[in-house]
Design a protein around this motif. Structure first.
Motif, PDB file in Angstrom:
ATOM      1  N   UNK A   1      26.163 -76.614  24.682  1.00  0.00           N
ATOM      2  CA  UNK A   1      26.990 -76.087  25.582  1.00  0.00           C
ATOM      3  C   UNK A   1      27.912 -74.708  25.181  1.00  0.00           C
ATOM      4  N   UNK A   2      28.447 -73.955  25.896  1.00  0.00           N
ATOM      5  CA  UNK A   2      28.993 -72.809  25.583  1.00  0.00           C
ATOM      6  C   UNK A   2      30.235 -72.843  26.673  1.00  0.00           C
ATOM      7  N   UNK A   3      31.341 -72.927  26.551  1.00  0.00           N
ATOM      8  CA  UNK A   3      32.315 -73.250  27.543  1.00  0.00           C
ATOM      9  C   UNK A   3      33.260 -72.276  27.476  1.00  0.00           C
ATOM     10  N   UNK A   4      33.644 -71.421  28.465  1.00  0.00           N
ATOM     11  CA  UNK A   4      34.677 -70.173  28.366  1.00  0.00           C
ATOM     12  C   UNK A   4      35.910 -70.524  28.983  1.00  0.00           C
ATOM     13  N   UNK A   5      37.033 -70.872  28.478  1.00  0.00           N
ATOM     14  CA  UNK A   5      38.236 -71.048  28.944  1.00  0.00           C
ATOM     15  C   UNK A   5      39.368 -69.943  28.596  1.00  0.00           C
ATOM     16  N   UNK A   6      39.670 -68.987  29.334  1.00  0.00           N
ATOM     17  CA  UNK A   6      40.410 -67.913  28.932  1.00  0.00           C
ATOM     18  C   UNK A   6      40.034 -67.291  27.759  1.00  0.00           C
ATOM     19  N   UNK A   7      40.711 -66.978  26.767  1.00  0.00           N
ATOM     20  CA  UNK A   7      39.986 -66.202  25.781  1.00  0.00           C
ATOM     21  C   UNK A   7      39.217 -66.987  24.532  1.00  0.00           C
ATOM     22  N   UNK A   8      39.285 -68.385  24.928  1.00  0.00           N
ATOM     23  CA  UNK A   8      38.596 -69.273  24.145  1.00  0.00           C
ATOM     24  C   UNK A   8      37.276 -69.755  24.635  1.00  0.00           C
ATOM     25  N   UNK A   9      36.435 -69.469  23.611  1.00  0.00           N
ATOM     26  CA  UNK A   9      35.000 -69.968  23.613  1.00  0.00           C
ATOM     27  C   UNK A   9      34.655 -71.233  22.890  1.00  0.00           C
ATOM     28  N   UNK A  10      34.169 -72.326  23.568  1.00  0.00           N
ATOM     29  CA  UNK A  10      33.945 -73.396  22.540  1.00  0.00           C
ATOM     30  C   UNK A  10      32.291 -73.744  22.858  1.00  0.00           C
ATOM     31  N   UNK A  11      31.715 -73.611  21.513  1.00  0.00           N
ATOM     32  CA  UNK A  11      30.264 -74.048  21.635  1.00  0.00           C
ATOM     33  C   UNK A  11      30.036 -75.181  20.742  1.00  0.00           C
ATOM     34  N   UNK A  12      29.241 -76.074  21.445  1.00  0.00           N
ATOM     35  CA  UNK A  12      28.718 -77.384  20.810  1.00  0.00           C
ATOM     36  C   UNK A  12      27.169 -77.321  20.823  1.00  0.00           C
ATOM     37  N   UNK A  13      26.553 -77.739  19.617  1.00  0.00           N
ATOM     38  CA  UNK A  13      25.036 -77.745  19.352  1.00  0.00           C
ATOM     39  C   UNK A  13      25.013 -79.058  18.765  1.00  0.00           C
ATOM     40  N   UNK A  14      23.702 -79.417  19.378  1.00  0.00           N
ATOM     41  CA  UNK A  14      23.025 -81.165  18.901  1.00  0.00           C
ATOM     42  C   UNK A  14      21.643 -80.561  18.542  1.00  0.00           C
ATOM     43  N   UNK A  15      21.505 -81.126  17.239  1.00  0.00           N
ATOM     44  CA  UNK A  15      20.166 -80.791  16.575  1.00  0.00           C
ATOM     45  C   UNK A  15      19.761 -82.299  15.726  1.00  0.00           C
TER      46      UNK A  15
END
Length: 130
Positions: A62-76
Motif C-alpha cells: 500500500x502507498x498512501x499519500x496524505x498531504x506531504x506524508x507518504x505511508x508505505x506498507x509492504x507484506x512479504x
C-alpha cells in the motif's frame, strides 16, 4: 481531532492487524474507496489460480499519500514493513522504516489531520470508527 480521537482511530486501524493478509486487504479497500482518487495505490500479487478465477490477488503493498506524508506498507510472507516518507512536490526529504504499530499510529495521525480539512478523509475516519 484531539489526541484521544487519534488513539481511538489507531485502535480501530489496528483491529485486524493480526492477520496481515486480511488487514492489508481491508485497509486497502476502505482507504481506496474513501480517500480522493490517486491518494492510495495498492499493489497486488496474483497467482495463476487468482488469474484463472478472476480474483484480484493478495495485497502486497500500500502507498498512501496524505498531504506531504507518504505511508508505505509492504507484506512479504508474513512479514510486514512500514515506511514513512516526507515528500514535497515529489522530492523525498526524509524516509524512515518503522514497525507496524508506529506505522498505524502515523496513519491515524495523518488521517486525523486530513479529516480536519477534507470531507473524503473525514469519511475514511468515520468508516474506521464505526
Amino acid at each position: 481531532m484531539t489526541d484521544p480521537d487519534v488513539e481511538q482511530l489507531a485502535a480501530a486501524l489496528r483491529r485486524d492487524s493480526a492477520d496481515l493478509n486480511l488487514y492489508a486487504r481491508v485497509l486497502a479497500d476502505t482507504l481506496a474507496d474513501s480517500l480522493p482518487p490517486g491518494a492510495v495505490r495498492v499493489e497486488r500479487g496474483r497467482s495463476l489460480a487468482d488469474r484463472l478465477a478472476g480474483r484480484p490477488g493478495t495485497v502486497t503493498g500500500l502507498d498512501i499519500a496524505l498531504g506531504d506524508r507518504r505511508l508505505a506498507l509492504r507484506t512479504d510472507g508474513g512479514r510486514v514493513t512500514g515506511e514513512i516518507r516526507h515528500e514535497v512536490r515529489g522530492v523525498v526529504l526524509s524516509r524512515r522504516t518503522v514497525a507496524l504499530d508506529e506505522w498505524i499510529h502515523a496513519l491515524a495521525r495523518s488521517l486525523a489531520d486530513a479529516a480536519a480539512s477534507d470531507a473524503r478523509a473525514r469519511e475514511a475516519v468515520e468508516r474506521f470508527l464505526t
